[in-house]
Design an enzyme around this catalytic site. Structure first.
Site: not given
Ligand code: IFM
Length: 479
Positions: A90, A134, A179, A307, A309, A382
């Site tokens: 990606r 992005h 995002e 995405n 985290y 992500e």
């Molecule tokens: O690096 C970023 C990415 O560009 C978008 N999502 C979160 C990642 C980590 O912060």
């Protein structure tokens, strides 16, 4: 007798066996974070070129002028994707590389670069997943008002059409916007990202026009190729109240609403969540929403790109970090209605970003998304972690990242077994790169990059992920 290594291998075989044949295994990057070559071959200026030049915007004073020089290293980067055994990659298109002034003039040299990248990937049997936006908006469009202005969305639709006209014969997976929460609220409310504006009302208009742009791009791609897969990339976090006081519970509702429901409800239900509309009415009258917008935003989607985290725990009480810059997470304080909401830590282990590690939150998120929006497949586009890696005698022993990725893949497998139509997983990121306002101080890669020389070294986590992917893919072929 078994050794630790045998046990680890058995564990990985078992994990690999939990993924279906045909699963998409990838890693992700984005244009400004990896390409460099910001003035090469007719590329125009982006808002990030401007932002990084302003003192104090990026913690180490760095910029993406060189990044990790992926623009000049197609062969090397594609070889890394192959070395990891991935079947997908990606990446994003730099809008100002394709449309230097943000208008209808297309820079053929910019598209030639992406065309060559796509060809190299296909040659290596790797499927490209292309993100159209992005965060690197052409500066010319910001000069004309940026995302708070409707015209930016119209131009984005044209850019999507132009990109698809050249790449669409070979690219079948498209993510419109990545995002939009960050682009709108970090870009136009908290000002931590480009263009660095702190205008709450404008940030909500920006959020809307990012979604209008998404709708226009989705429509352009589907008109050109109904068989392509169209998606939007959204960042999700489980949000918990720090206590069961009504104030904390309401704080959690508000953050969950803007983070997890605002964009998703618009794209997949055709309406913004009413409770958040009411919150936002404190700062905007929504006069920028035109008749037909919500239908456009609700254009049929094939896939939702997730995405993931971390998780958030929020409080309305004094004592939590009150703003994005002070928060232990990247959570913004995007509009005045949440200026009294704080983010608290719960004692879970954290990554180098200060983000709590909460893999079960990924299962929870995927199950919730499937329950609320059953019409789309899901892909994790992500997932990853920053840690302060060190290259020692040719090796990067990043066991914390390896554990992070393994635990989140277990979480994906749990979701699949619970009936979630999860079609893919992309690690963030293929390689260490420019981490926005954190510059080069945070390393997310499966591959270590020496930022001086550009040398790449696959980290232990990358080797582990590659072994897992090869095992899963060979299981799939045998099925
Ligand atoms: O690096 C970023 C990415 O560009 C978008 N999502 C979160 C990642 C980590 O912060």
């Amino acid at each position: 007798m078994t050794t630790d290594i045998d046990n680890a291998t058995e564990g990985e075989d078992a994990l690999a066996a939990r993924f279906p044949a045909g699963f998409t295994w990838g890693a992700a990057t984005s244009s400004y974070q990896v390409e460099g070559a910001t003035t090469t071959d007719g590329r125009g200026r982006s808002i990030w070129d401007t932002f990084v030049a302003e003192p104090g915007r990026v913690v180490d004073g760095s910029n993406g002028d060189k990044a990790i020089d992926s623009y000049n290293n197609i062969e090397g980067d594609v070889a890394l994707v192959g070395e990891l055994g991935l079947n997908s990659y990606r990446f994003s298109l730099s809008w100002p590389r394709v449309c230097p002034d943000g208008d209808s003039r297309v820079n053929r040299a910019g598209l030639d670069y992406y065309s060559a990248l796509v060809d190299a990937l296909l040659e290596a049997d790797v499927t490209p997943w292309v993100t159209l936006y992005h965060w690197d908006l052409p500066q010319a469009l910001e000069n004309a008002g940026g995302w708070p202005k409707r015209d930016t969305a119209e131009r984005f639709g044209e850019f999507a059409r132009a990109a698809h006209a050249v790449l669409g014969d070979r690219v079948k997976h498209w993510i419109t916007v990545n995002e939009p929460w960050c682009a709108a609220f970090l870009g136009y409310a908290s000002g931590e990202h480009a263009p660095g504006r702190r205008e709450p009302a404008a940030s909500i208009a920006a959020a809307h026009h990012l979604m209008v742009g998404h709708g226009l791009a989705a429509r352009a791609i589907k008109e050109a190729d109904p068989a392509s897969t169209v998606s939007i990339g959204l960042n999700f976090y489980p949000v918990y109240a720090a206590s069961d006081t009504p104030a904390d519970v309401d704080a959690a509702r508000r953050i969950d609403g803007v983070q997890n429901r605002w964009f998703t409800d618009a794209a997949l239900k055709g309406a913004y969540p009413e409770d958040i509309v009411e919150d936002f009415e404190a700062v905007t009258d929504f006069s920028f929403v035109e008749v037909g917008d919500m239908e456009l935003i609700n254009a049929p989607l094939d896939c939702l790109s997730v995405n993931f985290y971390s998780q958030f725990t929020v409080t309305a009480a004094e004592g939590g970090a009150a703003s994005a810059s002070a928060a232990p997470t990247n959570a913004g304080s995007p509009w005045p209605a949440n200026e009294h909401i704080g983010f608290v830590t719960t004692g879970l282990p954290q990554t180098d970003m200060g983000w709590e590690i909460a893999p079960q939150g990924l299962t929870e998120t995927l199950k919730r998304l499937h329950a609320n929006y059953p019409q789309v497949t899901l892909a994790v586009t992500e997932n990853g972690a920053a840690f302060p890696d060190k290259l020692v005698e040719g090796q990067v022993a990043d066991s914390e990242r390896l554990d992070y990725v393994r635990d989140h893949l277990e979480a994906c497998a749990d979701a699949i077994e619970a009936g979630v139509p999860l079609v893919g997983y992309f690690a963030w990121s293929l390689a260490d790169n420019f981490e926005w306002a954190w510059g080069y101080t945070k390393r997310f890669g499966l591959v270590y990059v020496d930022f001086e020389t550009g040398q790449r070294v696959v980290k232990d986590s990358g080797k582990w992920y590659g072994d897992l992917v090869r095992q899963a893919r060979s299981n799939g072929e045998a099925k």
